[in-house]
Design a protein around this motif. Sequence first.
Motif, PDB file in Angstrom:
ATOM      1  N   PHE A  96     -56.529 -11.459 -56.747  1.00 48.21           N
ATOM      2  CA  PHE A  96     -57.539 -10.406 -56.897  1.00 48.21           C
ATOM      3  C   PHE A  96     -56.828  -9.085 -57.156  1.00 48.21           C
ATOM      4  O   PHE A  96     -56.077  -8.601 -56.307  1.00 48.21           O
ATOM      5  N   LEU A  97     -57.039  -8.502 -58.344  1.00 46.04           N
ATOM      6  CA  LEU A  97     -56.406  -7.238 -58.709  1.00 46.04           C
ATOM      7  C   LEU A  97     -57.457  -6.137 -58.750  1.00 46.04           C
ATOM      8  O   LEU A  97     -58.369  -6.167 -59.573  1.00 46.04           O
ATOM      9  N   ALA A  98     -57.332  -5.177 -57.855  1.00 43.09           N
ATOM     10  CA  ALA A  98     -58.198  -4.004 -57.872  1.00 43.09           C
ATOM     11  C   ALA A  98     -57.389  -2.836 -58.435  1.00 43.09           C
ATOM     12  O   ALA A  98     -56.274  -2.564 -57.969  1.00 43.09           O
ATOM     13  N   VAL A  99     -57.940  -2.168 -59.438  1.00 44.37           N
ATOM     14  CA  VAL A  99     -57.246  -1.049 -60.070  1.00 44.37           C
ATOM     15  C   VAL A  99     -58.082   0.206 -59.863  1.00 44.37           C
ATOM     16  O   VAL A  99     -59.279   0.224 -60.178  1.00 44.37           O
ATOM     17  N   SER A 100     -57.453   1.261 -59.324  1.00 47.18           N
ATOM     18  CA  SER A 100     -58.201   2.477 -59.029  1.00 47.18           C
ATOM     19  C   SER A 100     -57.254   3.661 -58.937  1.00 47.18           C
ATOM     20  O   SER A 100     -56.105   3.520 -58.503  1.00 47.18           O
ATOM     21  N   GLN A 101     -57.748   4.832 -59.332  1.00 45.18           N
ATOM     22  CA  GLN A 101     -56.971   6.054 -59.126  1.00 45.18           C
ATOM     23  C   GLN A 101     -57.112   6.518 -57.677  1.00 45.18           C
ATOM     24  O   GLN A 101     -56.121   6.689 -56.973  1.00 45.18           O
ATOM     25  N   SER A 102     -58.348   6.690 -57.241  1.00 45.03           N
ATOM     26  CA  SER A 102     -58.583   7.258 -55.911  1.00 45.03           C
ATOM     27  C   SER A 102     -58.634   6.205 -54.813  1.00 45.03           C
ATOM     28  O   SER A 102     -58.320   6.494 -53.653  1.00 45.03           O
ATOM     29  N   GLY A 103     -59.096   4.996 -55.145  1.00 48.99           N
ATOM     30  CA  GLY A 103     -59.244   3.955 -54.137  1.00 48.99           C
ATOM     31  C   GLY A 103     -60.376   4.228 -53.166  1.00 48.99           C
ATOM     32  O   GLY A 103     -60.348   3.757 -52.025  1.00 48.99           O
ATOM     33  N   ARG A 104     -61.404   4.955 -53.619  1.00 43.66           N
ATOM     34  CA  ARG A 104     -62.453   5.378 -52.699  1.00 43.66           C
ATOM     35  C   ARG A 104     -63.876   4.989 -53.124  1.00 43.66           C
ATOM     36  O   ARG A 104     -64.827   5.294 -52.406  1.00 43.66           O
ATOM     37  N   SER A 105     -64.028   4.352 -54.264  1.00 41.60           N
ATOM     38  CA  SER A 105     -65.375   4.027 -54.706  1.00 41.60           C
ATOM     39  C   SER A 105     -65.953   2.880 -53.872  1.00 41.60           C
ATOM     40  O   SER A 105     -65.340   1.816 -53.750  1.00 41.60           O
ATOM     41  N   PRO A 106     -67.133   3.061 -53.281  1.00 40.02           N
ATOM     42  CA  PRO A 106     -67.676   2.049 -52.367  1.00 40.02           C
ATOM     43  C   PRO A 106     -67.841   0.672 -52.998  1.00 40.02           C
ATOM     44  O   PRO A 106     -67.609  -0.352 -52.327  1.00 40.02           O
TER      45      PRO A 106
END
Length: 346
Positions: A96-106
Amino acid sequence: MNSEFPVTAMLSEAREAPQVVARLLESNAALCRDLGARLRASPPPFAVTCARGSSDNAATFAKYLLEIHSGLVTASVGPSVTSVYSARPRMRDALFLAVSQSGRSPDILHLANAGREDGALTVALVNDSTSPLASTCEVVLPLHAGPEKSVAATKSFIAALAASLQLVAHWSQDQALLKALETLPDVLAKAASTDWSAALPMLSKVDDLFVVGRGVGFAMAQEAALKLKETSGLHAEAMSAAELMHGPWTLAGDHFPILVLSQRDETLSGVNDLVTKLNEQGVPVIVAGAAEGPAKVMLPSVENIHPFVAPIALIQSFYPLVNAIAQARGRNPDAPPRLRKVTETV
């Protein structure tokens, strides 16, 4: 690139990408070696990506890398499946790859948590290593991009591409790819100074555009189209070179040009054929990358590089162009209307 325009935060941050990538490759090498060994010892049956916006474009790049290079079927799962519909996709043993700048989107957090609870190996590619997403996922590959103030992501997007490439290189132990990875900061430095201003007169005056890519380069078409929308108010749509011929190309014409981004790999022959056909139909075409043929504008690119590195170099060269397009159209690329840096969706 058009020194008549003032330097924006977006352009300054894009210029930092070579140094960001050099820092990322050094800092994350041990993490990727360990994660690669773990994946070789226990190969996942499939992979899942989870992202929004520019990060989702980076996830498209990761998807193509995993499917082309590792043979791993990879699906982009909509975060709303868990956050809105309360469904529980079966992800046991998946990567499972999660890609995010802030890491805060619910919504991203909902799906990441569901993946970990179901037994997936959850990996976060995130710029803020203190974020909730970093805490949720089992493995964190920091993007090391530093603060990014412009609404339009640039250096963090390129960092996410580099992180994906580094993971795949260490997982596969592909020596050619590992060697190419070492050259990436220098390639990006060259790409950042490549002059794409020849495309400015055309693209600053149109309101509609197709951005075309294929294979491992398709993610760059997605990213370029997004940046043109958000910074320049230009209706740009990313399109696969293969899909364009299945109807959409009827829209193209004098006031609806096509920007083609290409790399030197198995897709090149088909992209060259497309450029030729578009020219025969009188469609204005701008070509960047390896493609040849009769185009209205041919943009320079860094040559003799690995085909997985080439798309990253192209988007590095694109950012100064889109910065100039926005300003030529009277817009501030650092502050697009109705947008803010961190978007939190449920």
